[in-house]
Motif scaffolding. Structure first.
Motif, PDB file in Angstrom:
ATOM      1  N   ASP A  51      -5.168   0.537   0.205  1.00 57.09           N
ATOM      2  CA  ASP A  51      -4.817   1.749   0.938  1.00 57.09           C
ATOM      3  C   ASP A  51      -3.403   1.702   1.505  1.00 57.09           C
ATOM      4  OD1 ASP A  51      -5.643  -0.287   2.659  1.00 57.09           O
ATOM      5  OD2 ASP A  51      -6.354   1.121   4.182  1.00 57.09           O
ATOM      6  N   LYS A  52      -2.799   0.521   1.559  1.00 60.92           N
ATOM      7  CA  LYS A  52      -1.436   0.368   2.082  1.00 60.92           C
ATOM      8  C   LYS A  52      -0.380   0.427   0.981  1.00 60.92           C
ATOM      9  CE  LYS A  52      -3.141  -2.487   5.813  1.00 60.92           C
ATOM     10  NZ  LYS A  52      -3.365  -3.850   6.227  1.00 60.92           N
ATOM     11  N   LEU A  53      -0.798   0.296  -0.268  1.00 62.22           N
ATOM     12  CA  LEU A  53       0.152   0.239  -1.384  1.00 62.22           C
ATOM     13  C   LEU A  53       0.462   1.632  -1.906  1.00 62.22           C
ATOM     14  CD1 LEU A  53      -1.423  -2.746  -3.344  1.00 62.22           C
ATOM     15  CD2 LEU A  53       0.633  -2.790  -1.919  1.00 62.22           C
ATOM     16  N   PRO A  54       1.720   1.882  -2.285  1.00 67.73           N
ATOM     17  CA  PRO A  54       2.046   3.179  -2.881  1.00 67.73           C
ATOM     18  C   PRO A  54       1.511   3.257  -4.300  1.00 67.73           C
ATOM     19  CG  PRO A  54       3.967   1.758  -2.905  1.00 67.73           C
ATOM     20  CD  PRO A  54       2.883   1.011  -2.166  1.00 67.73           C
ATOM     21  N   PRO A  55       1.197   4.466  -4.772  1.00 64.84           N
ATOM     22  CA  PRO A  55       0.792   4.597  -6.176  1.00 64.84           C
ATOM     23  C   PRO A  55       1.987   4.354  -7.102  1.00 64.84           C
ATOM     24  CG  PRO A  55       0.802   6.739  -5.072  1.00 64.84           C
ATOM     25  CD  PRO A  55       1.158   5.714  -4.051  1.00 64.84           C
ATOM     26  N   GLN A  79      -5.338  -6.841 -10.623  1.00 64.47           N
ATOM     27  CA  GLN A  79      -4.805  -8.072 -10.036  1.00 64.47           C
ATOM     28  C   GLN A  79      -4.057  -7.853  -8.721  1.00 64.47           C
ATOM     29  OE1 GLN A  79      -5.414 -11.144 -11.343  1.00 64.47           O
ATOM     30  NE2 GLN A  79      -6.665 -10.119 -12.875  1.00 64.47           N
ATOM     31  N   HIS A  80      -3.461  -6.657  -8.568  1.00 67.06           N
ATOM     32  CA  HIS A  80      -2.584  -6.445  -7.419  1.00 67.06           C
ATOM     33  C   HIS A  80      -3.007  -5.277  -6.522  1.00 67.06           C
ATOM     34  CE1 HIS A  80       0.047  -9.462  -9.118  1.00 67.06           C
ATOM     35  NE2 HIS A  80      -0.022  -8.827 -10.273  1.00 67.06           N
ATOM     36  N   GLY A  81      -4.020  -4.513  -6.941  1.00 69.16           N
ATOM     37  CA  GLY A  81      -4.567  -3.476  -6.085  1.00 69.16           C
ATOM     38  C   GLY A  81      -3.826  -2.155  -6.051  1.00 69.16           C
ATOM     39  N   PHE A  82      -2.967  -1.902  -7.034  1.00 71.18           N
ATOM     40  CA  PHE A  82      -2.235  -0.630  -7.073  1.00 71.18           C
ATOM     41  C   PHE A  82      -3.059   0.455  -7.753  1.00 71.18           C
ATOM     42  CE2 PHE A  82       1.347  -3.509  -6.538  1.00 71.18           C
ATOM     43  CZ  PHE A  82       2.191  -2.796  -5.695  1.00 71.18           C
ATOM     44  N   THR A  83      -2.912   1.671  -7.283  1.00 74.48           N
ATOM     45  CA  THR A  83      -3.375   2.844  -8.013  1.00 74.48           C
ATOM     46  C   THR A  83      -2.254   3.176  -8.983  1.00 74.48           C
ATOM     47  OG1 THR A  83      -4.687   3.666  -6.171  1.00 74.48           O
ATOM     48  CG2 THR A  83      -3.956   5.286  -7.797  1.00 74.48           C
ATOM     49  N   VAL A  84      -2.594   3.357 -10.270  1.00 74.07           N
ATOM     50  CA  VAL A  84      -1.565   3.542 -11.289  1.00 74.07           C
ATOM     51  C   VAL A  84      -1.881   4.768 -12.144  1.00 74.07           C
ATOM     52  CG1 VAL A  84      -0.287   2.466 -13.199  1.00 74.07           C
ATOM     53  CG2 VAL A  84      -1.216   1.033 -11.363  1.00 74.07           C
TER      54      VAL A  84
END
Length: 149
Positions: A51-55, A79-84
């Motif tokens: 929830d803290k990472l930018p898409p 692996q890194h939790g990004f929304t892509v």
């Protein structure tokens, strides 16, 4: 041979067709069209910081479709939790082909940047968020990213 989008969409629930208005991309000749979008989101098992990472969005290169970066997309998500988000622009991959009235003028980087902005806005509504994005473009995708800025 026509692409059976229904089979693809049933097999890949992270993918969807998005209707794009004709004014977004001049190469559409003013006609609305559909593009294929792949949106991967981390699960609770993937990371605690999602929830803290930018898409992240991948505008494709000249000869690439959304499958070109799918391995990287999966790794960034799992692996890194990004929304892509990854998409096939007009005339590429699983998106609609250029219209029969196509004037042989390929879309400019600005056309694809407008298409990408439309995709991003749609995904923000799906994700219920409005954050800054990370744009990763290689080859022509770098030109699209630059035109977007």
């Amino acid at each position: 041979e026509a692409i059976n989008h229904n089979v693809i969409l049933q097999t890949h629930p992270e993918m969807f067709l998005l209707d794009i208005p004709g004014h977004i991309n001049k190469a559409s000749g003013g006609m609305a069209y559909r593009i294929m979008v792949r949106l991967t989101k981390p699960t609770s098992d993937d990371t605690n910081n999602a929830d803290k990472l930018p898409p992240v969005i991948f505008p494709g290169g000249l000869a690439s479709n959304l499958m070109t970066m799918s391995r990287h997309q999966d790794e960034l998500t799992k692996q890194h939790g990004f929304t892509v988000v990854n998409f096939d622009r007009l005339g590429v991959g699983l998106s609609d082909p250029y219209p029969a009235s196509f004037n042989q003028q390929p879309p400019s980087a600005a056309d694809v940047a407008r298409e990408m902005q439309f995709v991003m806005s749609h995904c923000e509504r799906i994700l219920h968020t409005k954050k800054k994005w990370i744009c990763v473009g290689g080859s022509m995708g770098a030109n699209v990213a630059t035109a977007f800025m």
